[in-house]
Write a protein that holds these residues in place. Structure first.
Motif, mmCIF file in Angstrom:
data_model
loop_
_atom_site.group_PDB
_atom_site.id
_atom_site.type_symbol
_atom_site.label_atom_id
_atom_site.label_comp_id
_atom_site.label_asym_id
_atom_site.label_seq_id
_atom_site.Cartn_x
_atom_site.Cartn_y
_atom_site.Cartn_z
ATOM 1 N N LEU A 1 0.816 -1.220 0.000
ATOM 2 C CA LEU A 1 0.000 0.000 0.000
ATOM 3 C C LEU A 1 0.848 1.268 0.000
ATOM 4 N N GLU A 2 2.153 1.121 0.222
ATOM 5 C CA GLU A 2 3.065 2.268 0.317
ATOM 6 C C GLU A 2 2.614 3.233 1.405
ATOM 7 N N VAL A 3 2.302 2.693 2.571
ATOM 8 C CA VAL A 3 1.899 3.511 3.721
ATOM 9 C C VAL A 3 2.557 2.958 4.977
ATOM 10 N N LEU A 4 2.551 3.787 6.022
ATOM 11 C CA LEU A 4 3.002 3.353 7.341
ATOM 12 C C LEU A 4 1.786 2.995 8.190
ATOM 13 N N SER A 5 1.879 1.899 8.921
ATOM 14 C CA SER A 5 0.821 1.532 9.872
ATOM 15 C C SER A 5 1.472 1.203 11.205
ATOM 16 N N CYS A 6 0.770 1.508 12.276
ATOM 17 C CA CYS A 6 1.317 1.291 13.613
ATOM 18 C C CYS A 6 1.183 -0.172 14.007
ATOM 19 N N LYS A 7 2.303 -0.744 14.474
ATOM 20 C CA LYS A 7 2.330 -2.167 14.831
ATOM 21 C C LYS A 7 2.339 -2.411 16.330
ATOM 22 N N PHE A 8 3.084 -1.570 17.072
ATOM 23 C CA PHE A 8 3.231 -1.802 18.508
ATOM 24 C C PHE A 8 3.187 -0.478 19.253
ATOM 25 N N GLY A 9 2.808 -0.556 20.521
ATOM 26 C CA GLY A 9 2.792 0.623 21.372
ATOM 27 C C GLY A 9 3.118 0.262 22.802
ATOM 28 N N ALA A 10 3.493 1.277 23.590
ATOM 29 C CA ALA A 10 3.792 1.075 25.006
ATOM 30 C C ALA A 10 3.561 2.397 25.733
ATOM 31 N N CYS A 11 3.358 2.321 27.046
ATOM 32 C CA CYS A 11 3.159 3.538 27.830
ATOM 33 C C CYS A 11 3.840 3.402 29.178
ATOM 34 N N SER A 12 4.068 4.557 29.820
ATOM 35 C CA SER A 12 4.709 4.565 31.136
ATOM 36 C C SER A 12 3.748 4.024 32.196
ATOM 37 N N LYS A 13 4.302 3.497 33.253
ATOM 38 C CA LYS A 13 3.475 2.904 34.312
ATOM 39 C C LYS A 13 2.617 3.955 35.017
ATOM 40 N N GLY A 14 3.115 5.201 35.070
ATOM 41 C CA GLY A 14 2.364 6.231 35.774
ATOM 42 C C GLY A 14 1.294 6.904 34.939
#
Length: 275
Positions: free
Chosen positions: A26-39
């Motif tokens: 598709l010649e696009v970027l897609s989000c695969k993974f994420g993370a967040c801080s514990k607080g």
């Protein structure tokens, strides 16, 4: 990749971290993974992540698209005020201020983008920007090695499967040849046996005796041919042993002459053997 994102969010500076990968078809970027801080408030992460994972970016569009297009790091003091950030509204809603992203590359290959966001106001100095940029190259080299190892592993699996298929085909061929040889040998041995019985009869004329001898010789030749086919199969399997033995050349040539004599007579051809 997830562990790297978690390392970012374990640092007091960053609250959100995401990895974007290229979809070549598709010649696009897609989000695969994420993370967040514990607080971080889980609701804030869920809200921003829901928007993030639902989007895809072309080159030059949005935070990840600009990094993809330039292949350079991008820093934004206020993501909520960035006109070229389709997530600016939800960023403002969850309290995101600063954002930084850098490309993941190895040589000419572009793997994707890592981006991190902070809810607090930060001042990112040039040394830290350079450090994060160098990290992108190191991550890209790591991904390149992993891909090479995966390709090698797949090639080894394919070679092993091909070997097993070849061995199975060889076994099947051997079984087929053995079965065919048995089916041919049974009637052939009967024919040869009867010719030997007839050949011992004293009431046969010379031409009849010669014809019976030709039948017997042809049968033996066919039997030998079957053995040679089986020997060829053994050679392919690497199990054939060489068993040299003496033979009478004159007898062999006479047998060949008898074998082809009738065919030659049918075509008015004369066969001469001198020696």
């Amino acid at each position: 990749v997830v562990k790297i994102l978690q390392t970012f969010t374990n640092h007091p500076t960053w609250d959100f971290a995401y990895y974007w990968a290229v979809k070549p078809e598709l010649e696009v970027l897609s989000c695969k993974f994420g993370a967040c801080s514990k607080g971080l408030d889980p609701g804030a992460y869920d809200t921003f992540s829901k928007k993030t994972f639902s989007m895809m970016f072309e080159k030059g569009v949005g935070f990840p698209g600009r990094i993809w297009d330039s292949r350079k790091p991008v820093w934004c003091d206020e993501v909520a005020k960035d006109s070229n950030c389709p997530r600016h509204a939800v960023a403002e809603k969850v309290g995101i201020h600063g954002g930084f992203g850098f490309p993941i590359v190895s040589g000419e290959k572009f793997w994707g983008v890592m981006e991190v966001f902070a809810t607090g106001r930060i001042n990112l100095d040039e040394d830290l920007k350079q450090l994060l940029s160098n990290m992108g190259s190191q991550i890209g080299q790591f991904m390149q090695r992993m891909e090479s190892e995966l390709d090698l592993s797949n090639a080894m699996i394919f070679a092993q499967e091909a070997k097993q298929e070849a061995e199975a085909a060889s076994r099947a061929k051997g079984a087929f040849l053995a079965n065919i040889s048995h089916e041919i040998r049974t009637p052939l041995n009967a024919i040869i046996g009867y010719t030997q019985i007839l050949n011992r009869s004293h009431g046969l004329e010379t031409n009849q005796k010669k014809a019976i001898q030709t039948i017997e010789s042809s049968g033996n030749n066919l039997l030998e041919l079957i053995n040679e086919v089986l020997d060829y199969s053994k050679i392919e399997a690497g199990t054939k042993e060489l068993n040299p033995k003496d033979f009478d050349l004159n007898e062999l040539l006479e047998g060949l002459l008898n074998l082809f004599e009738n065919r030659c007579e049918d075509k008015n051809l004369a066969v001469l053997w001198k020696g």
